[in-house]
Design a protein around this motif. Structure first.
Motif, PDB file in Angstrom:
ATOM      1  N   VAL A 237       0.859  -1.185   0.000  1.00 61.43           N
ATOM      2  CA  VAL A 237       0.000   0.000   0.000  1.00 61.43           C
ATOM      3  C   VAL A 237       0.891   1.230   0.000  1.00 61.43           C
ATOM      4  O   VAL A 237       1.807   1.343   0.823  1.00 61.43           O
ATOM      5  CB  VAL A 237      -0.947   0.018   1.214  1.00 61.43           C
ATOM      6  N   ALA A 238       0.637   2.135  -0.936  1.00 61.81           N
ATOM      7  CA  ALA A 238       1.404   3.375  -1.034  1.00 61.81           C
ATOM      8  C   ALA A 238       0.543   4.533  -0.548  1.00 61.81           C
ATOM      9  O   ALA A 238      -0.653   4.592  -0.832  1.00 61.81           O
ATOM     10  CB  ALA A 238       1.860   3.619  -2.463  1.00 61.81           C
ATOM     11  N   THR A 239       1.171   5.446   0.182  1.00 60.57           N
ATOM     12  CA  THR A 239       0.473   6.626   0.695  1.00 60.57           C
ATOM     13  C   THR A 239       1.264   7.875   0.343  1.00 60.57           C
ATOM     14  O   THR A 239       2.493   7.889   0.440  1.00 60.57           O
ATOM     15  CB  THR A 239       0.321   6.551   2.227  1.00 60.57           C
ATOM     16  N   VAL A 240       0.558   8.910  -0.083  1.00 65.93           N
ATOM     17  CA  VAL A 240       1.194  10.190  -0.366  1.00 65.93           C
ATOM     18  C   VAL A 240       0.245  11.296   0.087  1.00 65.93           C
ATOM     19  O   VAL A 240      -0.975  11.148   0.041  1.00 65.93           O
ATOM     20  CB  VAL A 240       1.536  10.326  -1.868  1.00 65.93           C
ATOM     21  N   ILE A 241       0.817  12.391   0.555  1.00 66.82           N
ATOM     22  CA  ILE A 241       0.050  13.562   0.970  1.00 66.82           C
ATOM     23  C   ILE A 241       0.141  14.602  -0.140  1.00 66.82           C
ATOM     24  O   ILE A 241       1.251  14.971  -0.551  1.00 66.82           O
ATOM     25  CB  ILE A 241       0.586  14.152   2.295  1.00 66.82           C
ATOM     26  N   LEU A 243      -0.697  18.428  -2.076  1.00 64.54           N
ATOM     27  CA  LEU A 243      -0.361  19.807  -1.710  1.00 64.54           C
ATOM     28  C   LEU A 243      -1.407  20.458  -0.821  1.00 64.54           C
ATOM     29  O   LEU A 243      -1.123  21.456  -0.161  1.00 64.54           O
ATOM     30  CB  LEU A 243      -0.151  20.637  -2.980  1.00 64.54           C
ATOM     31  N   ASN A 244      -2.607  19.888  -0.796  1.00 66.26           N
ATOM     32  CA  ASN A 244      -3.666  20.415   0.077  1.00 66.26           C
ATOM     33  C   ASN A 244      -3.728  19.705   1.417  1.00 66.26           C
ATOM     34  O   ASN A 244      -4.614  19.978   2.225  1.00 66.26           O
ATOM     35  CB  ASN A 244      -5.024  20.305  -0.629  1.00 66.26           C
ATOM     36  N   GLY A 245      -2.799  18.781   1.636  1.00 64.18           N
ATOM     37  CA  GLY A 245      -2.757  18.064   2.898  1.00 64.18           C
ATOM     38  C   GLY A 245      -3.624  16.825   2.947  1.00 64.18           C
ATOM     39  O   GLY A 245      -3.710  16.170   3.994  1.00 64.18           O
ATOM     40  N   ALA A 246      -4.258  16.469   1.831  1.00 63.40           N
ATOM     41  CA  ALA A 246      -5.107  15.270   1.805  1.00 63.40           C
ATOM     42  C   ALA A 246      -4.253  14.024   1.595  1.00 63.40           C
ATOM     43  O   ALA A 246      -3.273  14.041   0.836  1.00 63.40           O
ATOM     44  CB  ALA A 246      -6.150  15.392   0.708  1.00 63.40           C
ATOM     45  N   GLU A 247      -4.641  12.949   2.260  1.00 65.50           N
ATOM     46  CA  GLU A 247      -3.921  11.683   2.152  1.00 65.50           C
ATOM     47  C   GLU A 247      -4.531  10.817   1.060  1.00 65.50           C
ATOM     48  O   GLU A 247      -5.754  10.680   0.970  1.00 65.50           O
ATOM     49  CB  GLU A 247      -3.972  10.939   3.483  1.00 65.50           C
ATOM     50  N   HIS A 248      -3.665  10.210   0.237  1.00 62.37           N
ATOM     51  CA  HIS A 248      -4.110   9.315  -0.824  1.00 62.37           C
ATOM     52  C   HIS A 248      -3.428   7.971  -0.639  1.00 62.37           C
ATOM     53  O   HIS A 248      -2.202   7.889  -0.573  1.00 62.37           O
ATOM     54  CB  HIS A 248      -3.757   9.907  -2.192  1.00 62.37           C
ATOM     55  N   ARG A 249      -4.241   6.901  -0.558  1.00 61.97           N
ATOM     56  CA  ARG A 249      -3.728   5.551  -0.352  1.00 61.97           C
ATOM     57  C   ARG A 249      -4.162   4.666  -1.515  1.00 61.97           C
ATOM     58  O   ARG A 249      -5.321   4.689  -1.929  1.00 61.97           O
ATOM     59  CB  ARG A 249      -4.252   4.957   0.961  1.00 61.97           C
ATOM     60  N   ARG A 250      -3.222   3.906  -2.042  1.00 63.37           N
ATOM     61  CA  ARG A 250      -3.530   2.969  -3.121  1.00 63.37           C
ATOM     62  C   ARG A 250      -2.819   1.649  -2.850  1.00 63.37           C
ATOM     63  O   ARG A 250      -1.695   1.630  -2.349  1.00 63.37           O
ATOM     64  CB  ARG A 250      -3.053   3.515  -4.474  1.00 63.37           C
ATOM     65  N   ARG A 286       5.208   6.829   0.913  1.00 65.92           N
ATOM     66  CA  ARG A 286       5.366   5.890   2.038  1.00 65.92           C
ATOM     67  C   ARG A 286       4.756   4.549   1.666  1.00 65.92           C
ATOM     68  O   ARG A 286       3.639   4.485   1.174  1.00 65.92           O
ATOM     69  CB  ARG A 286       4.732   6.440   3.309  1.00 65.92           C
ATOM     70  N   LEU A 287       5.521   3.480   1.909  1.00 65.39           N
ATOM     71  CA  LEU A 287       5.079   2.138   1.560  1.00 65.39           C
ATOM     72  C   LEU A 287       4.803   1.310   2.800  1.00 65.39           C
ATOM     73  O   LEU A 287       5.624   1.265   3.720  1.00 65.39           O
ATOM     74  CB  LEU A 287       6.150   1.418   0.738  1.00 65.39           C
ATOM     75  N   ASP A 288       3.662   0.661   2.804  1.00 66.86           N
ATOM     76  CA  ASP A 288       3.378  -0.377   3.784  1.00 66.86           C
ATOM     77  C   ASP A 288       3.715  -1.697   3.109  1.00 66.86           C
ATOM     78  O   ASP A 288       2.999  -2.163   2.225  1.00 66.86           O
ATOM     79  CB  ASP A 288       1.895  -0.327   4.182  1.00 66.86           C
ATOM     80  N   LEU A 289       4.829  -2.289   3.516  1.00 67.11           N
ATOM     81  CA  LEU A 289       5.306  -3.513   2.868  1.00 67.11           C
ATOM     82  C   LEU A 289       4.521  -4.745   3.291  1.00 67.11           C
ATOM     83  O   LEU A 289       4.577  -5.770   2.603  1.00 67.11           O
ATOM     84  CB  LEU A 289       6.789  -3.722   3.183  1.00 67.11           C
ATOM     85  N   LEU A 290       3.796  -4.665   4.393  1.00 72.30           N
ATOM     86  CA  LEU A 290       2.986  -5.788   4.892  1.00 72.30           C
ATOM     87  C   LEU A 290       1.595  -5.288   5.266  1.00 72.30           C
ATOM     88  O   LEU A 290       1.233  -5.224   6.445  1.00 72.30           O
ATOM     89  CB  LEU A 290       3.669  -6.433   6.103  1.00 72.30           C
ATOM     90  N   PRO A 291       0.774  -4.924   4.289  1.00 70.37           N
ATOM     91  CA  PRO A 291      -0.523  -4.328   4.599  1.00 70.37           C
ATOM     92  C   PRO A 291      -1.497  -5.261   5.302  1.00 70.37           C
ATOM     93  O   PRO A 291      -2.469  -4.799   5.916  1.00 70.37           O
ATOM     94  CB  PRO A 291      -1.056  -3.897   3.223  1.00 70.37           C
ATOM     95  N   GLU A 292      -1.257  -6.554   5.249  1.00 76.23           N
ATOM     96  CA  GLU A 292      -2.151  -7.509   5.921  1.00 76.23           C
ATOM     97  C   GLU A 292      -1.853  -7.616   7.420  1.00 76.23           C
ATOM     98  O   GLU A 292      -2.640  -8.214   8.163  1.00 76.23           O
ATOM     99  CB  GLU A 292      -2.019  -8.890   5.280  1.00 76.23           C
TER     100      GLU A 292
END
Length: 441
Positions: A237-241, A243-250, A286-292
């Protein structure tokens, strides 16, 4: 799919001997040509390459992703800041209409496990062959190795366009024009963006090209690059913030490259990452290498005694963490953190990767930028140049991979084709738009 015939015809169009130049033989241009020809007007397709649809064929090498089956509201949100402008185009020719159109070519489709829609057989070549056969049978004419290089003076009604050919300069007259010249990626397939300077000189409102659906530079060590370039990173799972401060997770997977990162998961976040780099000089993914696994479980497993086993064996035994994922940790986490279960666990669940730059335009799958919608009317005609319509990736929009790019290209070609027919029918082409403009090369 049902066999309902898609209404591409334009009822009521006057049957007059008019010619429309469609400049660009990609999906948008071919769709515009089909609509125009079925409306009773001769469509002439010009392309700089020896054959049409080259980028479509390349996109279909691993399976042609035609569109996506997600709900309409979610589908439209994929177009970000241009959702409002693209919504009416997608209402007229969206995923359902695209599948019906393919069915009309004898190409059935299916929905994959991810919601992506593919042709049965997966390949692009059968669809393109069937499409070109239908276009030629319907009277569409093709002129290859003709690179559009600007306007010539118009005499009376209509327009004269200039083309560079292997035999020298050529001029052709048309009653209306559809420009579907592509973006600025994959120049070897014809999308080189050279039209930008011509339209800029003519005063058309343009947004600069920027890479979209692209990879990013990281700056790996020589050891990491040599050992792990080309290795996939799966189920993260990748996360990035933004420019408006919103979090995006994919969630998804990507590929490690010699210079950084690329692949599906990165492409879904590329617009945010690119914009952040432009504004701040870098972006942190930011990477979550073990999302489970919850953080508490990861730290607990790391804290277990490992006896004589190496840390690499411990990570594999307790957390099934190995290979390129462990390589990423070694590359980005300090030795001190590796010796501390809490710090290493935090890194596994939120590994920061600093991206320094997007890869160059020509490496991108697609590009943002191009002709601004603000300079177009609702039928994609240039307000400053009546009778000239724009379609496809040369318009200023972007979307992630997953079928969204091809759908919008076809939808814009469909809209531009109908726009041409409406303009010829209502305005009669009685506008000499280019008579006051000098020739451009």
């Amino acid at each position: 799919m049902p066999g309902r015939r898609l209404n591409i015809d334009q009822p009521g169009t006057a049957a007059v001997a008019r010619v429309v130049a469609v400049v660009g033989g990609g999906p948008a241009g071919l769709m515009a040509a089909e609509v125009i020809n079925r409306g009773g007007v001769q469509a002439e397709v010009y392309d700089a390459m020896p054959s049409v649809g080259r980028k479509l064929l390349l996109a279909g090498r691993g399976g042609l992703n035609l569109t996506h089956a997600e709900p309409a509201a979610a589908f439209r949100r994929r177009y970000g800041e241009r959702e409002r402008e693209l919504t009416p185009l997608l209402d007229a020719f969206g995923p359902a209409e695209l599948r019906e159109w393919a069915y009309g070519l004898g190409i059935g489709t299916f929905i994959g496990s991810s919601g992506r829609v593919f042709p049965i057989g997966m390949k692009a070549a059968p669809l393109l062959r069937a499409w070109l056969q239908r276009l030629r049978a319907g009277g569409v004419r093709f002129h290859m190795r003709r690179r559009w290089c600007g306007w010539a003076h118009a005499s009376g009604q209509g327009y004269r366009l200039c083309y560079a050919t292997p035999d020298g300069r050529e001029e052709r007259k048309a009653d209306a024009v559809v420009l579907a010249l592509g973006g600025a990626s994959w120049a070897r397939l014809g999308s080189d963006g050279r039209w930008f300077d011509v339209l800029h000189a003519a005063g058309v409102a343009l947004a600069p090209f920027r890479p979209a659906n692209c990879g990013f530079d990281v700056g790996w060590s020589a050891h990491f690059r040599e050992r792990f370039a080309g290795q996939p990173i799966k189920s993260v799972v990748a996360t990035v913030i933004d420019l408006n401060g919103a979090e995006h997770r994919r969630r998804g997977e990507f590929m490690l490259t010699a210079t950084g990162l690329e692949g599906g998961l990165i492409y879904t976040l590329s617009a945010i990452l690119r914009d952040t780099i432009e504004a701040s000089g870098s972006a942190t993914l930011r990477l979550d290498l073990l999302p489970e696994h919850a953080l508490e479980r990861v730290v607990g497993e790391l804290a277990r005694p490992r006896g004589a086993r190496s840390l690499a064996s411990h990570l594999q035994s307790r957390l099934q963490l190995k290979g390129a994922k462990v390589g990423l940790l070694r590359e980005l986490v300090s030795p001190a953190a590796f010796a501390n279960a809490a710090l290493l666990g935090a890194a596994i669940k939120s590994l920061p990767i600093v991206l320094s730059a997007p890869r160059p335009l020509d490496e991108a799958i697609s590009t943002a930028g191009g002709v601004c919608f603000e300079g177009l009317d609702g039928q994609l005609m240039l307000r400053a140049f009546p009778g000239v319509f724009c379609a496809g990736e040369m318009l200023d929009w972007e979307a992630p991979t997953g079928g969204y790019l091809l759908t919008a290209c076809l939808a814009s070609g469909f809209a531009a084709g109908h726009g041409v027919l409406n303009w010829l029918h209502t305005a009669g082409g009685n506008v000499n738009a280019f008579s006051d403009h000098p020739e451009s090369e």
